[in-house]
Write a protein that holds these residues in place. Structure first.
Motif, PDB file in Angstrom:
ATOM      1  N   ARG A  55      43.959  31.281  52.566  1.00  0.00           N
ATOM      2  CA  ARG A  55      45.456  31.035  52.565  1.00  0.00           C
ATOM      3  C   ARG A  55      46.244  32.401  52.126  1.00  0.00           C
ATOM      4  O   ARG A  55      45.589  33.084  51.431  1.00  0.00           O
ATOM      5  CB  ARG A  55      45.587  29.983  51.408  1.00  0.00           C
ATOM      6  CG  ARG A  55      46.887  29.257  51.558  1.00  0.00           C
ATOM      7  CD  ARG A  55      46.748  28.097  50.730  1.00  0.00           C
ATOM      8  NE  ARG A  55      46.681  27.033  51.306  1.00  0.00           N
ATOM      9  CZ  ARG A  55      47.079  25.684  51.250  1.00  0.00           C
ATOM     10  NH1 ARG A  55      48.201  25.700  50.178  1.00  0.00           N
ATOM     11  NH2 ARG A  55      46.842  24.784  52.193  1.00  0.00           N
ATOM     12  N   ARG A  56      47.264  32.375  52.840  1.00  0.00           N
ATOM     13  CA  ARG A  56      48.147  33.669  52.234  1.00  0.00           C
ATOM     14  C   ARG A  56      48.639  33.204  50.993  1.00  0.00           C
ATOM     15  O   ARG A  56      49.130  32.437  50.655  1.00  0.00           O
ATOM     16  CB  ARG A  56      49.420  33.717  53.179  1.00  0.00           C
ATOM     17  CG  ARG A  56      49.415  34.573  54.443  1.00  0.00           C
ATOM     18  CD  ARG A  56      50.832  34.575  54.864  1.00  0.00           C
ATOM     19  NE  ARG A  56      51.430  35.788  54.158  1.00  0.00           N
ATOM     20  CZ  ARG A  56      52.902  35.923  54.421  1.00  0.00           C
ATOM     21  NH1 ARG A  56      53.368  34.924  55.171  1.00  0.00           N
ATOM     22  NH2 ARG A  56      53.566  36.864  53.692  1.00  0.00           N
ATOM     23  N   LEU A  57      48.150  34.218  49.759  1.00  0.00           N
ATOM     24  CA  LEU A  57      48.639  34.154  48.472  1.00  0.00           C
ATOM     25  C   LEU A  57      48.919  35.605  48.030  1.00  0.00           C
ATOM     26  O   LEU A  57      48.057  36.570  48.302  1.00  0.00           O
ATOM     27  CB  LEU A  57      47.751  33.348  47.791  1.00  0.00           C
ATOM     28  CG  LEU A  57      47.480  32.022  47.956  1.00  0.00           C
ATOM     29  CD1 LEU A  57      46.026  31.482  47.396  1.00  0.00           C
ATOM     30  CD2 LEU A  57      48.601  31.050  47.590  1.00  0.00           C
ATOM     31  N   PRO A  58      50.130  35.482  47.105  1.00  0.00           N
ATOM     32  CA  PRO A  58      50.030  36.945  46.316  1.00  0.00           C
ATOM     33  C   PRO A  58      49.049  37.330  45.341  1.00  0.00           C
ATOM     34  O   PRO A  58      48.762  38.473  45.033  1.00  0.00           O
ATOM     35  CB  PRO A  58      51.590  37.057  45.917  1.00  0.00           C
ATOM     36  CG  PRO A  58      51.772  35.504  45.910  1.00  0.00           C
ATOM     37  CD  PRO A  58      50.934  34.916  47.177  1.00  0.00           C
ATOM     38  N   GLY A  59      48.537  36.162  44.833  1.00  0.00           N
ATOM     39  CA  GLY A  59      47.614  36.247  43.731  1.00  0.00           C
ATOM     40  C   GLY A  59      46.953  34.810  43.554  1.00  0.00           C
ATOM     41  O   GLY A  59      47.650  33.901  43.907  1.00  0.00           O
ATOM     42  N   SER A  60      45.857  34.693  42.999  1.00  0.00           N
ATOM     43  CA  SER A  60      45.260  33.467  42.550  1.00  0.00           C
ATOM     44  C   SER A  60      44.145  33.497  41.927  1.00  0.00           C
ATOM     45  O   SER A  60      43.487  34.552  41.795  1.00  0.00           O
ATOM     46  CB  SER A  60      44.716  32.591  44.027  1.00  0.00           C
ATOM     47  OG  SER A  60      44.399  31.376  43.641  1.00  0.00           O
ATOM     48  N   GLY A  61      43.805  32.511  40.900  1.00  0.00           N
ATOM     49  CA  GLY A  61      42.634  32.272  40.179  1.00  0.00           C
ATOM     50  C   GLY A  61      41.909  31.178  40.380  1.00  0.00           C
ATOM     51  O   GLY A  61      41.390  30.617  39.489  1.00  0.00           O
ATOM     52  N   ALA A  62      41.948  30.701  41.691  1.00  0.00           N
ATOM     53  CA  ALA A  62      41.357  29.171  41.937  1.00  0.00           C
ATOM     54  C   ALA A  62      39.823  29.529  42.421  1.00  0.00           C
ATOM     55  O   ALA A  62      39.695  29.558  43.641  1.00  0.00           O
ATOM     56  CB  ALA A  62      42.222  28.717  43.119  1.00  0.00           C
ATOM     57  N   GLY A  63      39.140  29.750  41.412  1.00  0.00           N
ATOM     58  CA  GLY A  63      37.664  29.947  41.533  1.00  0.00           C
ATOM     59  C   GLY A  63      37.391  31.134  42.367  1.00  0.00           C
ATOM     60  O   GLY A  63      38.235  32.103  42.251  1.00  0.00           O
ATOM     61  N   PRO A  64      36.162  31.246  42.600  1.00  0.00           N
ATOM     62  CA  PRO A  64      35.795  32.486  43.430  1.00  0.00           C
ATOM     63  C   PRO A  64      36.664  32.865  44.688  1.00  0.00           C
ATOM     64  O   PRO A  64      37.072  31.732  45.385  1.00  0.00           O
ATOM     65  CB  PRO A  64      34.304  32.249  43.727  1.00  0.00           C
ATOM     66  CG  PRO A  64      34.060  30.753  43.672  1.00  0.00           C
ATOM     67  CD  PRO A  64      34.828  30.175  42.840  1.00  0.00           C
ATOM     68  N   SER A  65      36.998  33.988  44.894  1.00  0.00           N
ATOM     69  CA  SER A  65      38.049  34.213  45.888  1.00  0.00           C
ATOM     70  C   SER A  65      37.105  34.168  47.241  1.00  0.00           C
ATOM     71  O   SER A  65      36.199  35.327  47.552  1.00  0.00           O
ATOM     72  CB  SER A  65      38.675  35.369  45.711  1.00  0.00           C
ATOM     73  OG  SER A  65      38.968  36.059  46.846  1.00  0.00           O
TER      74      SER A  65
END
Lengths: 534, 534
Positions: free
Chosen positions: B240-250
């Motif tokens: 997914r296009r995201l500017p940043g995320s901390g949703a589990g391993p990337s």
């Protein structure tokens, strides 16, 4: 460093000494009663001896008895993380799935023995961090036949400080304040302040990719990890200390966000900073939320890299910073150990004014190394104080629903995203919650999009909290995922966000991660149910 | 966008039109002859029709014939990447392990059909990128029973540009110059300029974690990846296009550095910049290499985030920037689309002077948006031009050995690391190479350590190049790994660095990555031999 002297509270954030008194809880209930025009009273403060627990389903081997126990209080205090529904259950004495034992290994040999035992016996092993998970990341799984919580509170030392490279080697169990206290004498700081800072650990931060102090540029703990050391059921995995590397896929990036599903992080090298000397702060108000968001975008895209760049919507600015309710508040903060920040803050303010923001020149506060306080007065200071205080226990059990959800989204989709989320969540709040309130701020900002943080609250019938919370949360997750966001920017996936994460992540990635997990945890003992099924 | 109009050279970097003429090669050989006092002559320019290839070991299914071929010239030009030993073999007509077929899928359906065919038939599939690998990352494995190179040169479009979030969606086969040309009209730029820029692709950059323009802060392409789309033998994986995320391993962080071992990257969203308007440059000389390195450390740790912060040791400063041979040269460069950079460059120069650096005030060049050229004159400009030119074919086959190795190391270990590497590599150079020269510059710099880039060269007997290169390279890799560095900061692992990488990475990580790979590539067709064995 000695182990924590004081026991953690099992029904509010912090230690037993942080627990609100009966009088304080009664006062909070009176306030709510007046607000809703009906009498509510707080439930009695729970007593640890009154809690009924299932008998332990395992026996601790004698060789491990020095640091693993089935002690009642230990099991009670390690049953839950920090989510409000967990604290509510704790307050009500509901402890359906406690761990069967709690381990406090004092060194890596004891950690190895603990994990070997769990692996051999098939016990689920849950790394506890500081127990501040708000996404159900530290609970014993309901279907385990034995479950052991691993708390590294005895492995909490600063092992080395390299003040040339500015990095430190920390045992995973060290708490935020202890880490900062140890660095202070050396003029260094990690400057990673998640909201859980007083009670959360280095290991927990790394396992969950926690978000910290810096609103721009280096936002997650990820950016400060130089190397990691983790014990998996198949053995140790330790990466090399490197300032940067392009050597294939990064081992650290598998550990970051693994949320205890691969192993237990035992220590990390983290990048440090010199303590800031130069500071500059400005609070800019906007009559229009969209204009304020536009200013944030333009400041982020100018790559001035402010340490703080947080905008509060009018609801939040009124509640947390004392504004009138019609203005958004943008808090801009710069800091540096080496370079004056006056020019940077003025450049950011110029952009904000161009976007319709208001601030008097003399409200731009610049500390050029003379120690002039910045950011502690006025609206900015009020917000700072509101952020630091977390006391979930004060209002637990009187029918006050209060929670947050946070995400990230690219700028092109932000206005429609925000409208959609407010519409969908607002509709459920209107239906399921009396006096429901929804507000938003940005916690972190990127050149390509913000990380919005929504708070919701309202009053529900006592006893209906979980059902009403579920309605709101499901609406929030569905809206966030449907509109293109992430289920979490820095709170982690845990068990709470797993259904949403499954929709968000590539389907094939689930298979990939399960295979990755199986390679180091063939018996599936590590934090089962978090991220994926074994 | 139309496919590349011109054929790539099979024995030098670039296109056929970039090939040096016979006269230029003879002139280079004359220069070397004078230097060494013995006559060397260049081998004859190889002709593609003269190259002998093993017969293809496969038949291309009729359904794929529109984009897959066993054409002789295709197989020749896709046999090698860009490493000097490969170009030397090409020049000598040695093509022992050519691919059996080359695919140029024109769309994702054709890419799917290609990978399905390879997976079903058990053919090795090698994503080619732009063919500029210098670590043997694009070759057909010696033990394959069939090998298909996948070249995405027909999938080379800019699909979308989001100028609000400043991001673009690019097909993986687009080359650097085409990407920048397409963005220029919108006032945007990726500003990612690996040395291979004219001939390398977005897909190759992401697969190999290439290092780019920015010497500090956002150094690798990793930092500009917003999302990825990759076809594996088990299907598509799109984040997914995201500017940043901390949703589990990337998921993106599994794709970054996968080097073609998981699948073929078909497109990416990358973060873009506005074109710089404000610039400031300074070239500071140091009589002492250690003082210069110390200045670099202190500037990096001040977090001014210069776009350029590259120091050349005295040998390199003499060869590439025209200095006298006793001084190191530190090139400092700032740039911004929004904010004047004069104050930043003066702050960096002040630190450099405090560390013993010399620069006249009027040699600090500041462009406050008036288009005044910076960084193109004097020593800084000379170095810039030396960096941009790469023409390996000019001296191939006349016994001139020339190669580089690059790494990263924390500051605390840097001086001893540098001394150790120079000692070990120098000893082998002295023994195995006439007039051996070893020099160093930093290509990228972090607050916790530099990314040093060593160049070595010298004269060896014609025919002994590979043996002598092996001696030097083995010494370099052994020294780098023993002294705590990484085998590569941005050139990737490929097959060349795999033995060193195996020593560097956690042992368990090899098992983990093999399991990860097997989950999406169960038959082990993707770039076998790179990173790990299947």
């Amino acid at each position: 460093m000695a182990a924590r002297a004081e026991r953690r509270s099992f029904w509010t954030w912090g230690y037993v000494s942080d627990e609100p008194s009966d009088a304080e809880r009664a006062e909070a209930a009176r306030g709510l009663s007046e607000r809703i025009g009906a009498e509510v009273a707080p439930p009695a403060t729970p007593q640890i001896v009154d809690i009924e627990l299932r008998k332990p389903r395992l026996e601790v081997p004698a060789a491990l008895a020095g640091w693993v126990s089935t002690d009642h209080a230990e099991r009670v205090t390690h049953t839950y993380g920090g989510h409000s529904l967990e604290l509510l259950r704790a307050m009500r004495g509901e402890f359906v799935d406690p761990p069967d034992a709690v381990a406090h290994p004092r060194n890596e040999a004891e950690l190895e023995a603990t994990l070997e035992w769990c692996d051999r016996a098939g016990h689920a092993a849950m790394p506890y961090g500081g127990g501040t998970s708000v996404v159900w990341g530290v609970n014993a799984p309901a279907d385990a036949e034995g479950a052991v919580t691993i708390d590294l509170d005895e492995m909490n030392s600063v092992l080395e400080v390299d003040d040339v490279s500015r990095a430190g080697r920390f045992q995973a169990g060290i708490l935020g304040p202890d880490l900062e206290a140890a660095l202070k004498g050396k003029g260094l700081t990690l400057r990673h302040y998640p909201q859980s800072f007083p009670w959360s650990t280095v290991g927990g931060w790394v396992a969950t990719r926690s978000g910290g102090h810096y609103a721009t540029n280096h936002t997650h703990i990820d950016d400060f990890v130089e190397s990691t050391r983790m014990l998996t059921p198949r053995g140790w995995m330790e990466s090399r200390r490197l300032p940067g590397s392009g050597a294939g896929p990064s081992p650290d990036r598998m550990v970051l966000g693994s949320e205890g599903t691969l192993g237990v992080i035992s220590e990390c090298w983290l990048r440090l900073q010199k303590r800031p000397v130069f500071r500059a702060t400005a609070g800019v108000t906007f009559a229009d939320w969209a204009n304020g968001c536009n200013a944030v975008r333009q400041i982020a895209q100018a790559k001035l890299w402010p340490a703080n760049l947080r905008i509060l919507d009018p609801v939040e600015a009124a509640a947390s910073a004392g504004l009138g309710g019609n203005s958004a508040l943008l808090i801009i903060g710069f800091e540096s150990a080496d370079v004056p920040q006056g020019e940077n803050v003025r450049a950011a303010v110029a952009i904000a004014r161009d976007c319709g923001g208001s601030i008097d020149d003399d409200a731009i506060v610049v500390d050029d190394g003379d120690g002039r306080p910045t950011g502690r007065a006025g609206a900015v200071g009020a917000w700072r104080n509101a952020f630091i205080g977390v006391n979930a226990g004060l209002t637990a059990g009187i029918g006050l629903l209060s929670d947050t959800f946070e995400t990230a989204i690219t700028w092109d989709r932000w206005p429609a995203f925000d409208a959609y989320v407010r519409d969908r969540v607002g509709a459920v709040l209107n239906e399921a919650v009396a006096g429901g309130r929804l507000s938003c701020r940005f916690t972190h900002v990127y050149p390509d999009g913000p990380a919005p943080y929504y708070s919701f609250s309202g009053v529900v019938p006592v006893g209906a909290e979980e059902e009403r919370w579920r309605a709101v949360k499901d609406a929030a997750t569905a809206a966030v995922v449907a509109a293109g966001g992430t289920v979490t920017h820095h709170h982690a996936v845990g068990r709470m966000h797993r259904p949403g994460w499954e929709k968000q992540r590539p389907a094939l990635f689930g298979d990939l991660w399960r295979a990755t997990k199986r390679s180091v945890d063939p018996n599936g003992i590590m934090n089962p149910g978090v991220l994926v099924d074994p």
